[in-house]
Design a protein around this motif. Structure first.
Motif, PDB file in Angstrom:
ATOM      1  N   ILE A  14       9.682  -8.844  -4.990  1.00 37.01           N
ATOM      2  CA  ILE A  14       9.396  -7.453  -5.352  1.00 37.01           C
ATOM      3  C   ILE A  14      10.178  -7.105  -6.616  1.00 37.01           C
ATOM      4  O   ILE A  14      11.376  -7.358  -6.708  1.00 37.01           O
ATOM      5  N   GLY A  15       9.475  -6.533  -7.601  1.00 32.68           N
ATOM      6  CA  GLY A  15      10.087  -6.268  -8.911  1.00 32.68           C
ATOM      7  C   GLY A  15      11.004  -5.054  -8.906  1.00 32.68           C
ATOM      8  O   GLY A  15      10.903  -4.165  -8.058  1.00 32.68           O
ATOM      9  N   ASP A  16      11.894  -5.031  -9.899  1.00 39.79           N
ATOM     10  CA  ASP A  16      12.859  -3.939 -10.049  1.00 39.79           C
ATOM     11  C   ASP A  16      12.245  -2.539 -10.105  1.00 39.79           C
ATOM     12  O   ASP A  16      12.785  -1.613  -9.515  1.00 39.79           O
ATOM     13  N   PRO A  17      11.144  -2.349 -10.852  1.00 40.13           N
ATOM     14  CA  PRO A  17      10.600  -0.983 -10.924  1.00 40.13           C
ATOM     15  C   PRO A  17      10.271  -0.414  -9.537  1.00 40.13           C
ATOM     16  O   PRO A  17      10.477   0.764  -9.275  1.00 40.13           O
ATOM     17  N   ILE A  18       9.802  -1.282  -8.641  1.00 43.72           N
ATOM     18  CA  ILE A  18       9.472  -0.836  -7.282  1.00 43.72           C
ATOM     19  C   ILE A  18      10.763  -0.590  -6.494  1.00 43.72           C
ATOM     20  O   ILE A  18      10.930   0.442  -5.850  1.00 43.72           O
ATOM     21  N   LEU A  19      11.694  -1.540  -6.559  1.00 43.18           N
ATOM     22  CA  LEU A  19      12.956  -1.402  -5.815  1.00 43.18           C
ATOM     23  C   LEU A  19      13.694  -0.127  -6.234  1.00 43.18           C
ATOM     24  O   LEU A  19      14.264   0.579  -5.405  1.00 43.18           O
ATOM     25  N   LYS A  20      13.664   0.166  -7.544  1.00 42.83           N
ATOM     26  CA  LYS A  20      14.380   1.355  -8.036  1.00 42.83           C
ATOM     27  C   LYS A  20      13.570   2.634  -7.827  1.00 42.83           C
ATOM     28  O   LYS A  20      14.121   3.724  -7.854  1.00 42.83           O
ATOM     29  N   GLY A  21      12.247   2.471  -7.636  1.00 46.41           N
ATOM     30  CA  GLY A  21      11.379   3.640  -7.608  1.00 46.41           C
ATOM     31  C   GLY A  21      11.183   4.259  -6.237  1.00 46.41           C
ATOM     32  O   GLY A  21      10.598   5.329  -6.117  1.00 46.41           O
ATOM     33  N   VAL A  22      11.653   3.563  -5.186  1.00 45.85           N
ATOM     34  CA  VAL A  22      11.505   4.131  -3.840  1.00 45.85           C
ATOM     35  C   VAL A  22      12.818   4.804  -3.429  1.00 45.85           C
ATOM     36  O   VAL A  22      13.878   4.473  -3.942  1.00 45.85           O
ATOM     37  N   ALA A  23      12.719   5.741  -2.496  1.00 50.53           N
ATOM     38  CA  ALA A  23      13.921   6.460  -2.059  1.00 50.53           C
ATOM     39  C   ALA A  23      14.713   5.670  -1.023  1.00 50.53           C
ATOM     40  O   ALA A  23      15.919   5.825  -0.894  1.00 50.53           O
ATOM     41  N   TYR A  24      14.016   4.806  -0.264  1.00 54.06           N
ATOM     42  CA  TYR A  24      14.714   4.056   0.776  1.00 54.06           C
ATOM     43  C   TYR A  24      14.073   2.686   0.966  1.00 54.06           C
ATOM     44  O   TYR A  24      12.851   2.563   0.998  1.00 54.06           O
ATOM     45  N   ILE A  25      14.927   1.658   1.087  1.00 52.23           N
ATOM     46  CA  ILE A  25      14.450   0.289   1.336  1.00 52.23           C
ATOM     47  C   ILE A  25      14.875  -0.103   2.753  1.00 52.23           C
ATOM     48  O   ILE A  25      16.072  -0.061   3.075  1.00 52.23           O
ATOM     49  N   VAL A  26      13.923  -0.437   3.581  1.00 49.82           N
ATOM     50  CA  VAL A  26      14.231  -0.824   4.957  1.00 49.82           C
ATOM     51  C   VAL A  26      14.984  -2.154   4.950  1.00 49.82           C
ATOM     52  O   VAL A  26      14.558  -3.125   4.324  1.00 49.82           O
ATOM     53  N   ASN A  27      16.101  -2.173   5.653  1.00 49.82           N
ATOM     54  CA  ASN A  27      16.972  -3.335   5.618  1.00 49.82           C
ATOM     55  C   ASN A  27      16.725  -4.258   6.818  1.00 49.82           C
ATOM     56  O   ASN A  27      17.622  -4.560   7.582  1.00 49.82           O
ATOM     57  N   LEU A  28      15.478  -4.678   6.961  1.00 51.60           N
ATOM     58  CA  LEU A  28      15.097  -5.605   8.036  1.00 51.60           C
ATOM     59  C   LEU A  28      14.116  -6.616   7.452  1.00 51.60           C
ATOM     60  O   LEU A  28      13.374  -6.283   6.524  1.00 51.60           O
ATOM     61  N   HIS A  29      14.104  -7.808   8.020  1.00 47.92           N
ATOM     62  CA  HIS A  29      13.085  -8.828   7.684  1.00 47.92           C
ATOM     63  C   HIS A  29      13.026  -9.171   6.193  1.00 47.92           C
ATOM     64  O   HIS A  29      11.959  -9.494   5.682  1.00 47.92           O
ATOM     65  N   HIS A  30      14.154  -9.108   5.493  1.00 44.97           N
ATOM     66  CA  HIS A  30      14.116  -9.456   4.069  1.00 44.97           C
ATOM     67  C   HIS A  30      13.826 -10.935   3.863  1.00 44.97           C
ATOM     68  O   HIS A  30      13.426 -11.346   2.787  1.00 44.97           O
ATOM     69  N   ASP A  31      14.017 -11.726   4.911  1.00 44.98           N
ATOM     70  CA  ASP A  31      13.793 -13.171   4.784  1.00 44.98           C
ATOM     71  C   ASP A  31      12.388 -13.573   5.228  1.00 44.98           C
ATOM     72  O   ASP A  31      12.009 -14.725   5.141  1.00 44.98           O
ATOM     73  N   LYS A  32      11.625 -12.592   5.694  1.00 42.89           N
ATOM     74  CA  LYS A  32      10.312 -12.899   6.271  1.00 42.89           C
ATOM     75  C   LYS A  32       9.252 -13.078   5.176  1.00 42.89           C
ATOM     76  O   LYS A  32       9.159 -12.289   4.257  1.00 42.89           O
ATOM     77  N   LYS A  33       8.468 -14.144   5.310  1.00 43.48           N
ATOM     78  CA  LYS A  33       7.330 -14.322   4.398  1.00 43.48           C
ATOM     79  C   LYS A  33       6.185 -13.416   4.874  1.00 43.48           C
ATOM     80  O   LYS A  33       6.074 -13.129   6.061  1.00 43.48           O
ATOM     81  N   ASN A  34       5.352 -12.995   3.947  1.00 41.93           N
ATOM     82  CA  ASN A  34       4.225 -12.149   4.322  1.00 41.93           C
ATOM     83  C   ASN A  34       3.280 -12.856   5.277  1.00 41.93           C
ATOM     84  O   ASN A  34       3.094 -14.061   5.182  1.00 41.93           O
ATOM     85  N   GLY A  35       2.656 -12.061   6.119  1.00 40.41           N
ATOM     86  CA  GLY A  35       1.525 -12.574   6.884  1.00 40.41           C
ATOM     87  C   GLY A  35       0.309 -12.548   5.971  1.00 40.41           C
ATOM     88  O   GLY A  35       0.393 -12.097   4.825  1.00 40.41           O
ATOM     89  N   PRO A  36      -0.835 -13.013   6.454  1.00 43.45           N
ATOM     90  CA  PRO A  36      -2.043 -12.945   5.618  1.00 43.45           C
ATOM     91  C   PRO A  36      -2.429 -11.486   5.390  1.00 43.45           C
ATOM     92  O   PRO A  36      -2.139 -10.643   6.235  1.00 43.45           O
ATOM     93  N   PRO A  37      -3.069 -11.170   4.255  1.00 40.18           N
ATOM     94  CA  PRO A  37      -3.548  -9.798   4.068  1.00 40.18           C
ATOM     95  C   PRO A  37      -4.583  -9.472   5.151  1.00 40.18           C
ATOM     96  O   PRO A  37      -5.207 -10.377   5.705  1.00 40.18           O
ATOM     97  N   SER A  38      -4.728  -8.200   5.453  1.00 46.53           N
ATOM     98  CA  SER A  38      -5.639  -7.830   6.540  1.00 46.53           C
ATOM     99  C   SER A  38      -7.087  -8.060   6.133  1.00 46.53           C
ATOM    100  O   SER A  38      -7.425  -8.061   4.952  1.00 46.53           O
ATOM    101  N   SER A  39      -7.930  -8.253   7.146  1.00 50.54           N
ATOM    102  CA  SER A  39      -9.375  -8.188   6.915  1.00 50.54           C
ATOM    103  C   SER A  39      -9.706  -6.734   6.624  1.00 50.54           C
ATOM    104  O   SER A  39      -9.023  -5.834   7.131  1.00 50.54           O
ATOM    105  N   ILE A  40     -10.726  -6.486   5.831  1.00 51.08           N
ATOM    106  CA  ILE A  40     -11.158  -5.102   5.585  1.00 51.08           C
ATOM    107  C   ILE A  40     -12.643  -5.004   5.908  1.00 51.08           C
ATOM    108  O   ILE A  40     -13.457  -5.769   5.387  1.00 51.08           O
ATOM    109  N   ILE A  41     -12.966  -4.078   6.798  1.00 49.31           N
ATOM    110  CA  ILE A  41     -14.348  -3.900   7.256  1.00 49.31           C
ATOM    111  C   ILE A  41     -14.728  -2.440   7.062  1.00 49.31           C
ATOM    112  O   ILE A  41     -13.963  -1.544   7.425  1.00 49.31           O
ATOM    113  N   LYS A  42     -15.891  -2.201   6.474  1.00 43.40           N
ATOM    114  CA  LYS A  42     -16.350  -0.818   6.257  1.00 43.40           C
ATOM    115  C   LYS A  42     -17.386  -0.471   7.320  1.00 43.40           C
ATOM    116  O   LYS A  42     -18.364  -1.188   7.492  1.00 43.40           O
TER     117      LYS A  42
END
Length: 190
Positions: free
Chosen positions: A150-178
């Motif tokens: 995650i890039g600096d502009p995002i890290l600096k641009g949010v008010a709070y960063i949740v301090n859990l699962h920083h070592d976790k790799k992403n799961g697959p993106p969700s399926s999207i159905i309309k």
């Protein structure tokens, strides 16, 4: 449930209640979140990501009951899809109710996912309102695969960063159905 977990929920809710942005682990990717009913908060998401607000966002709900409060009419097939889904599934519904106008797509639809991981479910349940979830990157850049990307502009641009699962790799993106109120089903992303 550790005290860390409870503290992270509390800090996140305080930030969301003030209309602030949080950076949090979801059931798919690290996401930028805010109160999905607060137009000013949603505006901050678009400003941070540097993208136009005509691009629809996804919002997360804690359970079917919350989903039902925010969609005028849920086609029966939605429950079948959610029951059968083997990975996180986002459904685009017609006629959302009570969500920030600038979070809703121009065709009056909203992409909503019932959160499947413990942290999101607890957070949204306790907050009692849907939360926006959009990938933690600037418009046009790749979705970060883990917290470290995650890039600096995002890290600096949010008010709070949740301090859990920083070592976790992403799961697959969700399926999207309309799903249309007329019974049409269209797969946007498998």
């Amino acid at each position: 449930m550790g005290s860390d977990f409870s503290a992270e929920i509390k800090n996140s809710i305080e930030t969301l209640s003030r209309g602030g942005l949080i950076l949090y682990p979801t059931d798919t990717v690290w996401g930028i979140g805010c109160d999905a009913t607060n137009e000013n908060a949603v505006k901050k998401v678009y400003e941070l990501k540097q993208r136009e607000d005509s691009k629809a966002l996804i919002c997360l709900v804690a359970n079917d009951a919350m989903l039902e409060r925010h969609v005028e009419n849920i086609p029966d097939v939605a429950y079948d899809i959610l029951d059968l889904a083997t990975k996180p599934t986002t459904i685009i519904y017609d006629n959302p109710i009570g969500l920030a106008k600038n979070a809703i797509a121009q065709d009056n639809t909203m992409a909503i996912r019932v959160a499947s991981d413990k942290f999101c479910q607890y957070l949204i349940n306790k907050f009692k309102k849907p939360i926006i979830s959009t990938s933690a990157n600037l418009a046009g850049q790749a979705t970060p695969r883990s917290f470290d990307e995650i890039g600096d502009p995002i890290l600096k641009g949010v008010a709070y960063i949740v301090n859990l699962h920083h070592d976790k790799k992403n799961g697959p993106p969700s399926s999207i159905i309309k799903l249309g109120n007329d019974g049409t089903v269209k797969i946007i992303r498998e």
